[in-house]
Design a protein around this motif. Structure first.
Motif, PDB file in Angstrom:
ATOM      1  N   GLY A 177      41.562   2.337  37.264  1.00  0.00           N
ATOM      2  CA  GLY A 177      42.363   1.546  36.073  1.00  0.00           C
ATOM      3  C   GLY A 177      41.948   0.051  35.743  1.00  0.00           C
ATOM      4  N   ARG A 178      40.603  -0.332  35.982  1.00  0.00           N
ATOM      5  CA  ARG A 178      40.357  -1.559  35.739  1.00  0.00           C
ATOM      6  C   ARG A 178      39.412  -1.861  34.567  1.00  0.00           C
ATOM      7  N   ARG A 179      39.623  -2.867  33.959  1.00  0.00           N
ATOM      8  CA  ARG A 179      38.836  -2.954  32.824  1.00  0.00           C
ATOM      9  C   ARG A 179      37.486  -3.219  32.634  1.00  0.00           C
ATOM     10  N   CYS A 180      36.749  -2.507  31.812  1.00  0.00           N
ATOM     11  CA  CYS A 180      35.361  -2.542  31.834  1.00  0.00           C
ATOM     12  C   CYS A 180      34.769  -2.648  30.309  1.00  0.00           C
ATOM     13  N   GLY A 181      33.733  -3.098  30.036  1.00  0.00           N
ATOM     14  CA  GLY A 181      32.907  -3.041  28.644  1.00  0.00           C
ATOM     15  C   GLY A 181      31.673  -2.405  28.742  1.00  0.00           C
ATOM     16  N   ASP A 182      31.386  -1.318  27.763  1.00  0.00           N
ATOM     17  CA  ASP A 182      30.155  -0.757  27.686  1.00  0.00           C
ATOM     18  C   ASP A 182      29.240  -1.034  26.507  1.00  0.00           C
ATOM     19  N   VAL A 183      28.285  -1.686  26.493  1.00  0.00           N
ATOM     20  CA  VAL A 183      27.519  -2.278  25.302  1.00  0.00           C
ATOM     21  C   VAL A 183      27.124  -0.878  24.215  1.00  0.00           C
ATOM     22  N   THR A 184      26.911   0.045  25.017  1.00  0.00           N
ATOM     23  CA  THR A 184      26.472   1.308  24.299  1.00  0.00           C
ATOM     24  C   THR A 184      27.525   1.983  23.555  1.00  0.00           C
ATOM     25  N   LYS A 185      28.914   1.539  23.860  1.00  0.00           N
ATOM     26  CA  LYS A 185      30.084   1.831  22.996  1.00  0.00           C
ATOM     27  C   LYS A 185      30.453   1.092  22.009  1.00  0.00           C
ATOM     28  N   ILE A 186      29.823  -0.063  21.665  1.00  0.00           N
ATOM     29  CA  ILE A 186      29.982  -0.966  20.680  1.00  0.00           C
ATOM     30  C   ILE A 186      29.859  -0.481  19.621  1.00  0.00           C
ATOM     31  N   LYS A 187      30.788  -0.244  18.565  1.00  0.00           N
ATOM     32  CA  LYS A 187      30.410   0.338  17.218  1.00  0.00           C
ATOM     33  C   LYS A 187      30.205  -0.915  15.981  1.00  0.00           C
ATOM     34  N   HIS A 188      30.937  -1.980  16.329  1.00  0.00           N
ATOM     35  CA  HIS A 188      31.067  -2.932  15.378  1.00  0.00           C
ATOM     36  C   HIS A 188      31.301  -4.171  15.826  1.00  0.00           C
ATOM     37  N   LEU A 189      30.541  -5.263  15.642  1.00  0.00           N
ATOM     38  CA  LEU A 189      30.851  -6.630  16.100  1.00  0.00           C
ATOM     39  C   LEU A 189      32.413  -7.316  15.181  1.00  0.00           C
ATOM     40  N   PRO A 190      33.068  -8.116  15.832  1.00  0.00           N
ATOM     41  CA  PRO A 190      33.847  -8.756  15.109  1.00  0.00           C
ATOM     42  C   PRO A 190      33.355  -9.698  14.027  1.00  0.00           C
ATOM     43  N   LYS A 191      34.131  -9.968  12.922  1.00  0.00           N
ATOM     44  CA  LYS A 191      33.770 -10.308  11.769  1.00  0.00           C
ATOM     45  C   LYS A 191      33.373 -12.025  11.871  1.00  0.00           C
ATOM     46  N   ASN A 192      32.155 -12.133  11.278  1.00  0.00           N
ATOM     47  CA  ASN A 192      32.027 -13.631  11.265  1.00  0.00           C
ATOM     48  C   ASN A 192      31.699 -14.327  12.676  1.00  0.00           C
ATOM     49  N   VAL A 193      30.685 -13.436  13.299  1.00  0.00           N
ATOM     50  CA  VAL A 193      30.241 -14.105  14.491  1.00  0.00           C
ATOM     51  C   VAL A 193      29.072 -15.132  14.345  1.00  0.00           C
ATOM     52  N   ASP A 194      29.392 -16.200  15.018  1.00  0.00           N
ATOM     53  CA  ASP A 194      28.305 -17.294  14.832  1.00  0.00           C
ATOM     54  C   ASP A 194      27.291 -17.265  16.051  1.00  0.00           C
ATOM     55  N   ILE A 195      27.692 -17.194  17.262  1.00  0.00           N
ATOM     56  CA  ILE A 195      26.824 -17.141  18.279  1.00  0.00           C
ATOM     57  C   ILE A 195      26.782 -15.704  19.138  1.00  0.00           C
ATOM     58  N   MET A 196      26.103 -14.973  19.424  1.00  0.00           N
ATOM     59  CA  MET A 196      25.998 -13.958  20.419  1.00  0.00           C
ATOM     60  C   MET A 196      24.832 -14.158  21.554  1.00  0.00           C
ATOM     61  N   THR A 197      25.469 -13.965  22.680  1.00  0.00           N
ATOM     62  CA  THR A 197      24.693 -14.259  23.799  1.00  0.00           C
ATOM     63  C   THR A 197      24.366 -12.730  24.141  1.00  0.00           C
ATOM     64  N   TYR A 198      23.047 -12.446  24.867  1.00  0.00           N
ATOM     65  CA  TYR A 198      22.923 -11.265  25.376  1.00  0.00           C
ATOM     66  C   TYR A 198      21.948 -11.412  26.577  1.00  0.00           C
ATOM     67  N   SER A 199      22.571 -11.766  27.814  1.00  0.00           N
ATOM     68  CA  SER A 199      21.692 -11.780  29.022  1.00  0.00           C
ATOM     69  C   SER A 199      21.600 -10.503  29.685  1.00  0.00           C
ATOM     70  N   PHE A 200      20.803  -9.489  29.202  1.00  0.00           N
ATOM     71  CA  PHE A 200      21.155  -8.133  29.671  1.00  0.00           C
ATOM     72  C   PHE A 200      20.245  -8.009  30.980  1.00  0.00           C
ATOM     73  N   PRO A 201      20.513  -7.136  31.764  1.00  0.00           N
ATOM     74  CA  PRO A 201      20.237  -6.993  33.213  1.00  0.00           C
ATOM     75  C   PRO A 201      18.791  -7.021  33.411  1.00  0.00           C
ATOM     76  N   CYS A 202      18.445  -8.052  34.683  1.00  0.00           N
ATOM     77  CA  CYS A 202      16.931  -8.119  34.906  1.00  0.00           C
ATOM     78  C   CYS A 202      16.681  -6.855  35.888  1.00  0.00           C
ATOM     79  N   THR A 203      17.396  -6.267  36.176  1.00  0.00           N
ATOM     80  CA  THR A 203      17.143  -5.279  37.519  1.00  0.00           C
ATOM     81  C   THR A 203      15.675  -4.612  37.370  1.00  0.00           C
ATOM     82  N   ASP A 204      15.084  -4.201  36.240  1.00  0.00           N
ATOM     83  CA  ASP A 204      13.947  -3.410  36.218  1.00  0.00           C
ATOM     84  C   ASP A 204      12.991  -4.354  35.891  1.00  0.00           C
ATOM     85  N   LEU A 205      13.169  -5.751  35.549  1.00  0.00           N
ATOM     86  CA  LEU A 205      12.207  -6.624  35.532  1.00  0.00           C
ATOM     87  C   LEU A 205      11.990  -7.553  36.672  1.00  0.00           C
ATOM     88  N   SER A 206      12.717  -7.747  37.390  1.00  0.00           N
ATOM     89  CA  SER A 206      12.750  -8.794  38.795  1.00  0.00           C
ATOM     90  C   SER A 206      11.555  -8.157  39.559  1.00  0.00           C
TER      91      SER A 206
END
Length: 475
Positions: A80-109
């Motif tokens: 019952g804990r809150r989580c977020g899944d980027v693959t389930k984001i359909k639309h961004l909120p309106k008028n976003v100025d800055i979006m940060t995306y520090s995606f996982p480094c697991t397969d790069l490290s």
């Protein structure tokens, strides 16, 4: 939609050339909110209009530190804990100025042997960000700025083909980007953490990456005064680590157990499993350290002191009789790992006050956050393992602060008003290509030819699971 506004600053921005209002910010892969902490430290007014992270423990810490915040792609796990899944984001909120995306480094490290780079299950989530931006273009709602942080391997020759594809995609949307590596030690953190950063601006110009001030801090500057015995290594573990290092050296490998001198050295990059590997940050507290006193001895206090066995010996005097010889306590190692609080300090979540004490409020809130409550009312708080993981996954706050200040300064300059580049409309491109292929299928008949025998390709070369997974991640 509920938004969270920074209350420490005035509601009107004096410098924002857009419309005088606070930056509207989305944090993808938000973790414990290093970006948000950096905005506070830089005194940049903002609204957090959405965060997203799939780790429920990181979200609990984020909420404990910053308060409840809108979750994009929200779902609840089995507990019952809150989580977020980027693959389930359909639309961004309106008028976003800055979006940060520090995606996982697991397969790069480099710590992940055999990692699949930007085709991997975790680091391949970059292509989910692509899908979000394609939809944002359709909605005429692209963020004005994008900020990326990851390990330097994202720029490596191994990932060049995929990274170049990402850069072409951003350019086609109308973004101008500047990228490079920044080391946290050059921003007064006491941590040698070299990371890749990129700023993208929807226009013909882009903010410059900041320049550090040099290495002015060492580990001793952020260590706790009193540390629990559980963080000290047993002599057996020290001996085992030394033996393993010798074997690795014989094979020509550089992964060695080498305790650091906190008064001279900066820390290695804090990891998600801090203290569990021989290459983690271990410090040698070996020094002339008093650990107790002996009762019943007459004379000065100096002859009653008891010192650690492996510490530096006090000065030996010419008359060592009459109980004047140094007393040594047996059985305690002087080598220890960093505490969770120290790793959070190394990442800049804590600050030293003018009186020399530390402001550890962010860590204290996270460490006391309740992660589980039983039916009987008993609660369980954040474990050391989770606190190590959260700091290791995060971004050095002082570095992100400088990056955001660069964006803020640029946004107030005439450079920010540069005309947008020629863009590719992905929505029209997709529909046009579909229509074109459909018309060809109707009008062009298949050529008749004699049947030929073809050998079946082995299963291994038909289509690998990796390529299928990559294609899936990009949809």
């Amino acid at each position: 939609m509920m938004t969270t506004t920074n209350r420490k600053t005035t509601p009107q921005r004096s410098k924002n050339s857009k419309d005088g209002k606070p930056f509207r910010v989305v944090e993808l892969f938000s973790g414990i909110g290093a970006q948000r902490m950096a905005l506070d430290r830089a005194h940049i007014p903002y609204e957090i209009v959405g965060i997203c992270d799939i780790d429920p423990y990181a979200n609990i810490s984020y909420e404990a530190i910053h308060g409840k915040t809108p979750m994009l792609g929200e779902f609840t796990d089995k507990q019952g804990r809150r989580c977020g899944d980027v693959t389930k984001i359909k639309h961004l909120p309106k008028n976003v100025d800055i979006m940060t995306y520090s995606f996982p480094c697991t397969d790069l490290s480099i710590a992940h042997v055999g990692g699949k780079g930007l085709k991997g299950e975790h680091s391949g989530l970059l292509w989910a960000v692509r899908d979000i931006l394609v939809q944002a273009q359709k909605d005429n709602n692209l963020p004005r700025y994008l900020i990326m942080e990851n390990v330097p391997q994202v720029f490596s020759p191994k990932n060049k083909k995929d990274w170049d594809a990402w850069m072409r995609f951003l350019e086609a949307l109308g973004y101008t980007s500047k990228s490079g590596t920044l080391n946290a030690k050059d921003f007064d953190t006491g941590q040698n953490r070299n990371r890749a950063f990129m700023i993208s601006h929807l226009g013909a110009d882009c903010p410059d990456l900041p320049v550090g001030t040099g290495c002015n801090t060492v580990m001793a500057d952020f260590l706790e005064d009193e540390v629990d015995d559980k963080y000290y290594l047993t002599k057996k573990r020290v001996a085992g680590a030394m033996k393993s290092s010798q074997k690795e050296a014989g094979r020509g490998n550089g992964f060695a157990f080498k305790p650091l001198d906190p008064k001279e050295d900066v820390a290695h990059a804090v990891t998600t499993h801090e203290g569990s590997r021989k290459t983690s940050n271990f410090i040698d507290t070996c020094r002339c350290k008093q650990v107790g006193t002996v009762d019943g001895l007459k004379g000065r206090d100096s002859i009653k002191r008891v010192y650690g066995k492996n510490g530096l010996c006090p000065t030996v005097t010419t008359s060592q009789g009459g109980n004047r010889q140094p007393k040594v306590l047996e059985g305690k190692s002087t080598i220890r790992k960093l505490t969770p609080k120290e790793t959070w300090r190394a990442q800049g979540f804590s600050r030293k006050k003018k009186d020399g004490t530390w402001d550890d409020r962010a860590f204290d809130k996270a460490s006391k956050a309740v992660v589980e409550k039983s039916k009987t009312g008993r609660t369980r708080t954040m474990s050391d393992a989770q606190l190590y993981k959260q700091s290791g996954n995060s971004i050095a706050v002082p570095v992100m602060k400088s990056v955001l200040k660069s964006v803020d300064d640029f946004d107030a300059s005439p450079r920010a008003k540069s005309k947008q580049k020629k863009v590719t409309d992905y929505s029209r491109k997709t529909s046009a290509s579909k229509a074109k292929s459909s018309s060809r299928a109707k009008t062009v008949p298949k050529p008749k030819s004699a049947p030929t025998k073809t050998k079946k390709k082995p299963a291994s070369v038909r289509k690998s699971s990796v390529s299928r997974g990559f294609a899936k991640s990009r949809r």
